[in-house]
Design an enzyme around this catalytic site. Structure first.
Site, PDB file in Angstrom:
ATOM      1  CG  ASP A 310      -2.222   0.827   0.877  1.00 51.41           C
ATOM      2  OD1 ASP A 310      -2.162   1.668  -0.048  1.00 51.41           O
ATOM      3  OD2 ASP A 310      -3.254   0.656   1.550  1.00 51.41           O
TER       4      ASP A 310
HETATM    5  C1  NOJ Z   1      -4.147   3.764  -0.174  1.00 47.02           C
HETATM    6  C2  NOJ Z   1      -5.280   2.819   0.018  1.00 47.02           C
HETATM    7  O1  NOJ Z   1      -5.204   2.213   1.294  1.00 47.02           O
HETATM    8  C3  NOJ Z   1      -5.343   1.734  -1.045  1.00 47.02           C
HETATM    9  O2  NOJ Z   1      -6.514   0.991  -0.868  1.00 47.02           O
HETATM   10  C4  NOJ Z   1      -5.270   2.331  -2.419  1.00 47.02           C
HETATM   11  O3  NOJ Z   1      -5.373   1.329  -3.390  1.00 47.02           O
HETATM   12  C5  NOJ Z   1      -3.949   3.079  -2.533  1.00 47.02           C
HETATM   13  N1  NOJ Z   1      -3.928   4.148  -1.556  1.00 47.02           N
HETATM   14  C6  NOJ Z   1      -3.727   3.652  -3.925  1.00 47.02           C
HETATM   15  O4  NOJ Z   1      -4.594   4.683  -4.176  1.00 47.02           O
END
Ligand code: NOJ
Length: 766
Positions: A310
Site C-alpha cells: 500500500d
Molecule cells: C491507499 C489505500 O489504502 C489503497 O486501498 C489504495 O489502493 C492506494 N492508496 C492507492 O490509491
C-alpha cells in the site's frame, strides 16, 4: 535520454520486440507453463513461484541490469490537474531512466499513451509500463459504493457491474485496478467500511470473487480485462477503536476463521495481485510479514501473482518501530516476497546496495521482477504496448447508454428500506407539493461516494432531479438545503426556508447523511450522529406535522434511534453513484419495489460497537431479568436493525423448513429446503439466508454463521421452494491446534429473511 548503460541500438530493439512478438503471438504459448522457472540455484533460500510465461520472462531478465530490475519494482502516482491526470516532471524523467515499472492514478488514452511511448521508445529495453487506478465502484459510470452493492446480496449483478467498469477502465488505457477490498469489518466507526462488503466473511468472499471475475474475465490477454488486486492483506478492517491505520490485535484463530477466507477465495479465483495492509498483525507490520506473505499467501495458498505494497507502506515500517532504516525496510519487505513498492522508492534506492553487500539475494529481486514481467506478458503488453490505448474504443465505451441503465438497476437493488410504518411508502405521484429538504437533496457531488475513479459529479442525477423526472409536471417539487453538510458547522440559517416549505408541502422527503469524504480512507468517526445541524433540522421539520420520509445517504450506518422512533418511513440509500436520484425516486414512488438487505448489523448506538452477528454466546448470556449477565445497563444488546434485514412493499412467509438428513458424517452433505411465499400484492425480490450453529465444540462457536443465500423474485401469491446444498466442508472450524475439524454433535440450521427472524431445524454430525 539518461541512462547508466550503453543504449542498445534501434535494430536490436526491433529484433527484441520482434522476438517478443513471435514468442507471444502463439496462443498456446500464452498458457500457464509449470515446468520451468526463473533461473536459480537449487540451494537458494529464495521462495520461488511458478510463472505463467517463464521462458519469455527469463529472456527479458537476462538482458536487465540491477538498476533496470529495481526500476520494475517501483510504482509511482500521477497527480491531477484541471485537464486530467499528469505525471510530475521528476517522475516523468524516471521513466526515461528506466526507474518505473508502473504508474497509478494514470488514466485516459492521451495520458497513458504519452507515458508508454517514453517507456517503450526512449529506454534501453523498452519494457512497457503498467497503468493502475483505484476503480472501486465504477470507472466513469459510477455504481453504488461497495457496501451498498453488497446490500444487493447478488454477486452476479456485481460481477456484471465490474465487467462494465473493466470495459471503461481498459478503454481509458488502464491495465490494473486496486480492487476488491475484502477486509471484513464489524466497525462502522472505521471509514473504510464503505469499501467493504460488510461484516461477513462469506459475503466478502462471494463479492470479492465476483469483482475479480468481472475485472479479469476469462483471459487477461483480452483488452477489455485488467488485473485485479485483493486488498489489504491482512486484517486491516479491525483497527483498534475503528481508527484507520491503528494497531490490529486479534488471535490467529480469528484471523484464519474470519479474516482470511475472502482472501483465500480470491487466490482460488486466480486474482493476479495482492496489496499489503498498512497495519501490523501480531506485532509485525503486514508489509514486512513473513507469516502473512511467505507462510500463508505463498506457501499455504500457492499464490503466484505479485504483491504490491500500500501507499508508502515500506517506509512506514520505520515509524512502526520495526525497520531500523530504509535499507532494513527494503530487506524485510523483499524477503517477505513483497514485489512492488508503491511510493516509498525504497526498493529502487536500497535494493542494489543490499544485493551488492550480499544482504539480499539477487535471485529474490529477480523473482519479484519476474512476477511483474509475467503479468506484463499476460496482458500482452510485450506484443503491443499500446493495445490498451485506443482513442476510438475510449470514445465508444465511456458512459455507454446501456452502462448507465445497468447502473440504475444496481442502484435500485442496493437500496434498503429500513422502516415503513402503515405503508407510508410508496408515495403517490399525485401529491400536490413535495418538498425535498436536506443538504443531500440536490447534491451531485456527494453522490459519488468515496473513491470515484474517473467519475464526474456533474453526471450524477440528484434526488430532486430524480423526483422531478418521476412525477407529472403539475406536481410542485420544491427544495431547501436546510442545514450544511459539515461535521463542524451547525448553522441553522437555512432552517426558516426549510420549515416554510415543509409547512406548505403535502409530504417532505428529507435527504440527510454524510458528505462523501466523511467515510473512506482516513475518515474514522467516534460518533455516528448525523453531522452538523441535521438532527435538529429533522426534528424541526417533523414538528411541522407534515408527513416525513427520511432518505439517508452515507457510507456507514448512522445513529438514527430518534428517526426510528418518530419517522414512519426510512430509506437507506448509501451513495448510489451516477443514477442515484432516479433509483431513489423509483423506490419512493413504487416503480421499483426495494429488496436490498443490510450486510452489517446496524448499531443501536456507537457504544455497542463492535456488534456483529457472529458473536459468541458467553458463559452468561443476556437475560433482561438477571443483572449479572452479559448486557448493557443503558442500551439493548441487539442492534437497531439486524444483519440481513431489509423491508419490501410486499410481505413474505417462510414455511416448511426441511433437512434431507437427520445426520451426516463430517464428509457428508445434506439439502435444506424452505417454502417462501409472496403474501402481498406486488412483485418483489426476497433474499433468503441460511445460517448454522455448532452447539458444542472443542472451541466455542459463534451463535450464527451465514452459510448460503439467494435472491429470488416472487409474484404476488407465488410460493417457491428454495433448496440449499450444505456441505460438511463448509462447517469446519479450527480446533485448539488450529487444525480444521468438524466434531460430532448437533448443528442447528436457521433459515429466514434476516439473522434475527428464522425458522430452525437441526441435524447431527456423527
Ligand atoms: C491507499 C489505500 O489504502 C489503497 O486501498 C489504495 O489502493 C492506494 N492508496 C492507492 O490509491
Amino acid at each position: 535520454m539518461k541512462m547508466n548503460q550503453q543504449p542498445l541500438n534501434i535494430s536490436f530493439l526491433v529484433l527484441l520486440a520482434a522476438s517478443f512478438f513471435m514468442t507471444s503471438c502463439d496462443t498456446a504459448d500464452r498458457t500457464h507453463v509449470t515446468d520451468t522457472r526463473v533461473t536459480r540455484s537449487s540451494d537458494s533460500p529464495v521462495r520461488f513461484t511458478e510463472l505463467r510465461h517463464p521462458e519469455k520472462v527469463d529472456s527479458v531478465l537476462a538482458l536487465m541490469t540491477m538498476e533496470e530490475k529495481v526500476g520494475q519494482l517501483n510504482l509511482l502516482s500521477s497527480g491531477f490537474a484541471e485537464t486530467g491526470p499528469v505525471l510530475s516532471e521528476e517522475y516523468r524523467d524516471m521513466i526515461f531512466e528506466s526507474k518505473l515499472g508502473g504508474v497509478f492514478n494514470a488514466h485516459t488514452v492521451e495520458h497513458t499513451l504519452d507515458l508508454q511511448r517514453i517507456a517503450v521508445e526512449e529506454t534501453r529495453l523498452g519494457i512497457p509500463l503498467l497503468f493502475a487506478f483505484d476503480v472501486i465502484h465504477g470507472h466513469r459510470t459510477i455504481f453504488p459504493v461497495p457496501l451498498a452493492e453488497s446490500a444487493t446480496w447478488d454477486p452476479e449483478l456485481i460481477r456484471k457491474a465490474s465487467r462494465i467498469a473493466a470495459k471503461e477502465a481498459s478503454a481509458a488505457g488502464l491495465h490494473w485496478t486496486f480492487t476488491p477490498m475484502i477486509d471484513i469489518s464489524p466497525d462502522p466507526r472505521w471509514g473504510r467500511i464503505v469499501e467493504s462488503q460488510g461484516e461477513d466473511p462469506l459475503l466478502n468472499a462471494r463479492f470479492g470473487v465476483a469483482r475479480i471475475e468481472g475485472f479479469q474475465g476469462d483471459d487477461l490477454y483480452d483488452v477489455t480485462t485488467i488485473l485485479a488486486t485483493a486488498k489489504h492483506f491482512a486484517a486491516y478492517g479491525v483497527p483498534e477503536a475503528g481508527r484507520d491505520y491503528n494497531t490490529v490485535d486479534i488471535s490467529e484463530r480469528t484471523l484464519r476463521e474470519f479474516h482470511l477466507p475472502p482472501f483465500k477465495a480470491a487466490v482460488e479465483a486466480d486474482v493476479r495481485t495482492f496489496m499489503t495492509a498498512f497495519n501490523e498483525y501480531d506485532g509485525v507490520p503486514a508489509t514486512g510479514s513473513d507469516f502473512l506473505f511467505n507462510r500463508i499467501l505463498r506457501d499455504e495458498w500457492g499464490f503466484d501473482g505479485f504483491v504490491v505494497t500500500d501507499y508508502t507502506a515500506i517506509m512506514e515500517m520505520m515509524p512502526h518501530g520495526y525497520a531500523r532504516d530504509e535499507a532494513h525496510a527494503a530487506e524485510l519487505s523483499i524477503n517477505a516476497n513483497v514485489d512492488m513498492d508503491m511510493m516509498s522508492q525504497i526498493f529502487l534506492n536500497e535494493l542494489p546496495g543490499l544485493v551488492d553487500q550480499g544482504i539480499v539475494h539477487e535471485e529474490q529481486v529477480d523473482m519479484a521482477v519476474a512476477r511483474i514481467l509475467d503479468m506484463k506478458f499476460e496482458l500482452g503488453l510485450f506484443d503491443d504496448p499500446y493495445r490498451y490505448s485506443d482513442y476510438d474504443r475510449e470514445a465508444e465505451t465511456i458512459m455507454r447508454e446501456d452502462f448507465l441503465e445497468f447502473a440504475l438497476e444496481v442502484a435500485q437493488k442496493s437500496i434498503v428500506l429500513l422502516k415503513n410504518e402503515e405503508q407510508a411508502l410508496p408515495l403517490s405521484k399525485d401529491a400536490g407539493h413535495i418538498a425535498v429538504i436536506g443538504p443531500l437533496g440536490d447534491n451531485q457531488y456527494d453522490l459519488l461516494g468515496s473513491w470515484s475513479a474517473a467519475g464526474e459529479w456533474s453526471d450524477n442525477v440528484t434526488l430532486l432531479q430524480g423526483i422531478r423526472n418521476a412525477v407529472p409536471e403539475n406536481v410542485r417539487v420544491s427544495h431547501a438545503d436546510g442545514a450544511p453538510l459539515d461535521l463542524h458547522d451547525d448553522s441553522r440559517a437555512g432552517f426558516e426556508e426549510a420549515l416554510r416549505l415543509a409547512r406548505q408541502a403535502d409530504v417532505v422527503i428529507m435527504a440527510l447523511g454524510e458528505g462523501r469524504h466523511m467515510s473512506g480512507e482516513a475518515a474514522s468517526r467516534t460518533t455516528l450522529n448525523l453531522p452538523g445541524a441535521q438532527q435538529d433540522l429533522l426534528e424541526a421539520v417533523h414538528a411541522t406535522g407534515t408527513p416525513v420520509v427520511l432518505v439517508l445517504m452515507a457510507g456507514r450506518p448512522l445513529d438514527i434511534r430518534w428517526a426510528d422512533e418518530h419517522i414512519p418511513a426510512i430509506v437507506n440509500a448509501w451513495y448510489l453513484g451516477t443514477r442515484s436520484g432516479d433509483a431513489i425516486a423509483s423506490v419512493l414512488f413504487g416503480d421499483h419495489n426495494p429488496g436490498g438487505k443490510l450486510t452489517i448489523s446496524w448499531p443501536y448506538n456507537v457504544g455497542q460497537i463492535p456488534n456483529y452477528y457472529y458473536a459468541k454466546k458467553t458463559g452468561r448470556p443476556m437475560d433482561p431479568d438477571q443483572r449479572y449477565t452479559s448486557k448493557f445497563i443503558d442500551a439493548p444488546n441487539a442492534p437497531l436493525y439486524p444483519f440481513g434485514y431489509g423491508l419490501s412493499y410486499t410481505t413474505y412467509e417462510y414455511d416448511n423448513l426441511q433437512l434431507s438428513e437427520t445426520g451426516i458424517s463430517n464428509e457428508g452433505r445434506l439439502s435444506v429446503s424452505v417454502d417462501v411465499t409472496n403474501t402481498g400484492d406486488v412483485t418483489g425480490d426476497e433474499i433468503i439466508q441460511l445460517y448454522t450453529r455448532k452447539m458444542v465444540a472443542s472451541v466455542t462457536r459463534p451463535v450464527r454463521q451465514l452459510r448460503d443465500f439467494t435472491r429470488i423474485t416472487l409474484e404476488p401469491g407465488e410460493t417457491r421452494t428454495v433448496v440449499f446444498e450444505l456441505d460438511a466442508a463448509q462447517l469446519y472450524y479450527l480446533d485448539q491446534q488450529l487444525e480444521p475439524v468438524l466434531e460430532s454433535g448437533t448443528v442447528m440450521v436457521y433459515v429466514g429473511p434476516n439473522v434475527a427472524e428464522t425458522l430452525e431445524a437441526s441435524f447431527e454430525v456423527r
